[in-house]
Scaffold this active site. Structure first.
Site, short mmCIF file in Angstrom:
data_model
loop_
_atom_site.label_atom_id
_atom_site.label_comp_id
_atom_site.label_asym_id
_atom_site.label_seq_id
_atom_site.Cartn_x
_atom_site.Cartn_y
_atom_site.Cartn_z
N HIS A 1 0.96 -1.28 -0.17
CA HIS A 1 -0.13 -0.02 0.14
C HIS A 1 0.79 1.26 0.01
CE1 HIS A 1 -3.25 2.79 0.35
NE2 HIS A 1 -2.76 3.27 1.73
N ASP B 1 1.04 5.00 -0.15
CA ASP B 1 0.21 6.31 -0.39
C ASP B 1 0.95 7.42 -1.29
OD1 ASP B 1 -1.67 6.00 1.57
OD2 ASP B 1 -0.23 5.83 2.95
N ASP C 1 -7.75 1.59 2.17
CA ASP C 1 -7.55 2.37 3.20
C ASP C 1 -8.33 3.78 3.39
OD1 ASP C 1 -5.88 2.94 5.40
OD2 ASP C 1 -4.45 4.45 3.98
N HIS D 1 -6.42 9.72 -0.76
CA HIS D 1 -7.11 9.75 0.40
C HIS D 1 -6.14 10.19 1.54
CE1 HIS D 1 -4.88 5.56 0.40
NE2 HIS D 1 -4.65 5.87 1.42
#
Length: 999
Positions: A45, A47, A169, A419
């Protein structure tokens, strides 16, 4: 040589054919009947910015804040996956993929191509970023998804096309996002975060998997298989193998004293798998094997997973059950569930969304709906200008060498949807970097719009300017020139009028429109709240020039010649004792002179008592209550002992009354002021607020301040209110209730807050009245008492809420707490009336989302007559306006010979007796003025697959009938004839069109 070349060509053809046949569901490892099939999903994951900037995360700099290097992940995964054909891996964020891809030589690109073609590497999600779902607008989401999918399509073809969403997420999930995933042609979506109570109930009743309907209007065509991860998206405890982990490697050498595979395998099954199977509907369990920025040591991960799979599959039986571990992907898991369930899920059809999200009874993640409001507004402006930029590029048929500048804004806006970007849940330095990227993108796109306008107006391209600082009444061009030209571009598909407001140094101006007639104007002093901004405002202007640019053509512009003249036309303060203010449309309000507050509102022949005040929540700092989260970037939690206070019961006010605009300017405190405004031809009352700087005491204990605007009416709303879903359909909210379960409420305020992307409203069904507040950016909002609406405007939190940012949300600009300015547009009317209040609200929301854009230039001609002769002053991209319920959502260059064209129906089913009906748009070759359509082919929403080729896996809730809603929800025919398109309520249809320029 010829023979060798022919053999090479043949080998290449064979390889391409094999590649095409090996990706997709046929590349999934087979599941075993009678076994519990454990789908291990290797993933990272990554970001796109958070506690480090995008580039810091990618290159691996600033490791003091976080040890992460995405380029290292890509490099090492590529090597590791090639070692074993059984291995699988998923990539998600196309922004990072594209950054890495651009740096690779042909050898590395070919290696990744082969792995994608074989199904060993799969793209899930595939957008430019993993977008938020609460505070994003649907247009920006579709744009960023389409841009990411285009890069994958251009790089890998069909094998690079995602089949599943991977939203693990985001902090809550929206119906509109489910509808978008269905429109993209995805077979399902995997979620990571849902409310702790909702999840607990789903775990108990085996409803972690469900069919989710994204749109009430579109019905079954937006149904999508949805599942929630059993234990978030991290690998199971004890099974993380990377530089960010401390778990021991698995040792399967029986002669080693470190041998542990038997114990670890037993632990994996007994502690992480055995119970989880009880919560799912088939013998398939999805287990993520990754975490944030995992696989920097990819071979270590895969080596351990290899050993785990080998050991468990060799032993098969644990405590009487057979287990089959396999490398998998989200789409392979979805296909396995579909196969075993035969597409019928026993959980109820889900019709609501997943907001608000809470991780415990005192931690509702509803603060980020408002966090960093100025960045949220900047993003909204970025979307506005991106649509303008794309349209002008297409209408002017600009050459491809300008496209990198357009791409700059496309990609900056894609990053902004992340996000931890638009949400405001990033470190302050990262927020600055997001703003920097968006600033660069807007500047680059200004080159595109200037070039296009130059073509249409015969003005040098570098003569066009935009002024983004008019929100603080600053614009060097209009302040320093005695004459200038205002060109107003309308990105909507029908005629609109726009009130132009510009800072000036001069008491009188003449304005001449394209028809040579004088345009009436008004000059007002700059509001005191703007004049008192403590820093950053660099202007001597103290006046604002206002005029109405009427009937701007669809996808077109009008230019207005402005010249300073002698005289004094400044509107002075009105000292009369008349405290009622109305325009020519019957829209108005009254002020209570004893308090300075609004006390009534009137429009659409309805009079309503109304009180509007500012309050602030004392944000909890969790002092002496360390088990609960304080207010922070993510969480909104008022202090339990003293949750809320009024800013003031009264406001000092002054009045400026004019023919174009009337304003009541209120001052509530040293950090709260507001202008209540009505324009002559508008159907709303504008509440233009200025908040800040908020000074927070730093002594311990201390509370932050979270400022709200609250509207109080006499309407009986019966604990019910409505908020939009990402700017589209309304969602019904009921205080202290959830449609899916009986909620436990221990935090009355924050548990009832919802994201408001564009609109919040209440209704009094008995009185047949609707009261709505529309916003200019995403905000958190609620109705905590009948007849009330409140919206949170600015937050200053003294502590971190302990969810990873590791700094308090205390925004600073120029070494002082920030000042935020924004507007609420208030409407009122009968629910059943003509025109409906819903149609009025839709029109306002559409015009505020895609506002007419102002370009400025300085004429070299000395008179209007000379200017008019040398330069065309108006242009329309369409021969005629489209109907009110239809909008050209997207018009942009797509390939060298084609454009991307999207049409949308902007009304919900049953929202309006007329405008909610299906509508047909005729795209004949004479609709567009600067080009004609040569051919038109329909695609999925993301424009990466022909619609006719998309065959989604079918899922249905056991509670649905086969005939349910089919008459209303059957997808429109691809095309009624060659250029005729039917749109049903809320439908968005996407086309690739080949064009021939008329220019």
């Amino acid at each position: 040589m010829r023979t060798r070349f022919s053999l090479q060509l043949l080998a290449l053809i064979v390889t391409l054919v094999q590649c095409k046949s090996n990706c997709g569901y046929q590349s999934c490892h087979p599941i075993k009947d009678g076994y519990i099939n454990v789908h291990l999903i290797p993933h990272s994951h990554d970001d796109v910015g958070w506690v480090k900037t995008v580039d810091q995360f990618y290159y691996g700099t600033n490791n003091f804040d976080y040890r992460a290097s995405v380029q290292t992940i890509y490099d090492n995964v590529l090597k590791a996956v090639q070692k074993n054909k059984q291995r699988r891996f998923i990539y998600v964020e196309s922004a990072f993929f594209w950054k890495w891809w651009q740096e690779q030589n042909e050898s590395e690109r070919n290696q990744l191509q082969q792995l994608v073609n074989s199904g060993q590497i799969e793209f899930a999600g595939g957008g430019w970023s993993m977008n938020d779902e609460a505070v994003v607008n649907y247009q920006s989401v579709i744009d960023q998804m389409s841009w990411g999918l285009k890069k994958l399509n251009d790089s890998f073809g069909d094998c690079g096309r995602p089949k599943a969403g991977w939203q693990i997420d985001p902090f809550g999930h929206s119906n509109e996002m489910a509808s978008i995933f269905a429109g993209l042609g995805y077979d399902g979506v995997i979620l990571g975060r849902i409310d702790y109570e909702d999840k607990s109930i789903r775990l108990e009743n085996r409803s972690m998997e469900m069919v989710w309907r994204g749109s009430r209007s579109l019905g079954r065509q937006t149904d999508i298989f949805t599942t929630t991860l059993y234990n978030h998206y991290d690998a199971p405890a004890g099974f993380c193998f990377d530089i960010l982990c401390e778990d021991s490697n698995l040792v399967d050498d029986p002669y080693s004293p470190e041998y542990n595979i038997d114990v670890k395998a037993e632990e994996f099954i007994s502690e992480h798998i055995k119970d989880s199977i009880k919560s799912f509907q088939t013998n398939n369990v999805i287990v993520p094997m990754g975490r944030d920025f995992a696989y920097q040591e990819a071979e270590t991960w895969f080596r351990n997973i290899d050993k785990l799979i080998k050991y468990i599959n060799n032993h098969e039986t644990f405590e009487g059950k057979k287990y089959n571990l396999l490398y998998s992907t989200p789409s392979c898991y979805i296909a396995a569930v579909q196969k075993q369930s035969k597409g019928i899920l026993t959980s109820p059809l889900k019709l609501d969304d997943f907001f608000p999200y809470a991780t415990d009874p005192h931690a509702y993640w509803t603060g980020y709906y408002t966090s960093r409001p100025t960045l949220k507004r900047y993003e909204r402006l970025g979307n506005n200008f991106l649509q303008v930029c794309k349209q002008l590029f297409a209408l002017a048929h600009l050459p491809s060498e300008f496209e990198p500048r357009l791409d700059s804004l496309r990609e900056a806006m894609g990053v902004m949807q992340h996000h931890d970007a638009i949400t405001g849940t990033e470190k302050e330095t990262v927020a600055y970097d997001y703003a920097r990227l968006l600033h660069i993108g807007i500047n680059d796109c200004e080159n595109v719009t200037s070039e296009a306008l130059s073509y249409f107006t015969n003005i040098e391209a570098n003569d066009f300017n935009t002024c983004l600082l008019t929100n603080i009444s600053q614009c060097a061009l209009t302040e320093t020139h005695d004459k200038f030209v205002v060109t107003v571009y309308n990105p909507l598909s029908r005629l609109v009028s726009k009130y132009v407001r510009l800072p000036v140094n001069g008491n009188s101006f003449s304005i001449t429109g394209p028809d040579g007639n004088n345009v009436h104007s008004q000059i007002l002093p700059t509001p005191i709240g703007i004049m008192n901004i403590p820093s950053g405002r660099q202007t001597s202007a103290s006046l604002e020039l206002i005029f109405e640019a009427q009937d701007i053509p669809p996808l077109g512009f009008k230019s207005f010649y402005v010249q300073k003249k002698n005289g004094d036309d400044v509107t002075r303060e009105d000292l009369s004792l008349d405290f009622s203010y109305f325009n020519g449309k019957g829209v108005g309000f009254t002020i209570d002179p004893s308090t300075g507050l609004v006390d009534s509102l009137e429009m659409n022949n309805v009079l309503l008592e109304l009180e509007q005040k500012f309050w602030f929540y004392n944000g909890s700092d969790s002092f002496m209550d360390f088990s609960s989260k304080p207010s922070g970037a993510y969480v909104f939690r008022p202090d339990t002992l003293s949750p809320i206070k009024k800013v003031s019961d009264t406001a000092a006010f002054e009045v400026y009354r004019g023919d174009l605009v009337t304003e009541v300017r209120q001052t509530f405190s040293e950090y709260v002021s507001q202008t209540v405004r009505i324009y002559a031809n508008e159907k709303f009352v504008e509440f233009d607020w200025v908040i800040g700087p908020i000074k927070t005491e730093m002594n311990w204990p201390s509370n932050g301040k979270e400022v709200i605007s609250r509207f109080t009416t006499s309407l009986n709303s019966e604990s019910t209110f409505y908020t939009d879903s990402n700017g589209r359909e309304l969602m019904k909210r009921q205080r202290n209730q959830r449609p899916s379960w009986n909620v436990t409420v221990l935090e009355n305020e924050s548990s009832n807050y919802y994201p408001v992307t564009s609109k919040i409203l209440i209704r009094d069904e008995e009185a047949n009245l609707e009261f709505a507040v529309l916003t200019d950016r995403a905000e958190g909002g609620s109705s905590l008492a009948d007849g009330e609406i409140e919206l949170m405007l600015l937050r200053s939190c003294v502590t971190d809420d302990q969810f990873g940012v590791n700094e308090a949300l205390m925004e600073v600009a120029y070494d002082l707490p920030i000042v935020a300015r924004g507007s609420h547009y208030v409407t009122l009317g009968n629910i059943e009336s003509e025109p409906t209040i819903a149609s009025i609200e839709n029109e306002i929301a559409t015009q505020k989302l895609l506002d007419s854009w102002i370009f400025l230039s300085v004429p070299t001609e000395t008179t209007f007559a000379d200017y008019e002769k040398a330069h065309p002053m108006q242009f329309s991209g369409l021969k005629k306006s489209l109907p009110q319920n239809v909008h050209i959502m997207t018009l942009e260059p797509w390939t060298k010979s084609s454009y991307l064209l999207r049409l949308e129906h902007v009304f919900e089913i049953e929202q309006d007796s007329t405008l909610s009906e299906p509508v047909t748009v005729d795209l004949k070759q004479d609709l567009f003025t600067s080009f004609e359509l040569k051919s038109i082919r329909e695609t999925t929403l993301g424009a990466n697959q022909w619609l006719k080729d998309n065959k989604r896996l079918n899922f249905k809730s056991a509670f649905q009938s086969d005939e349910e809603d089919l008459s209303k929800t059957k997808r429109s025919n691809a095309l009624n004839n060659e250029f005729s398109v039917e749109l049903k309520p809320m439908e968005i249809r996407t086309f690739i069109v080949e064009v021939v320029s008329k220019l």
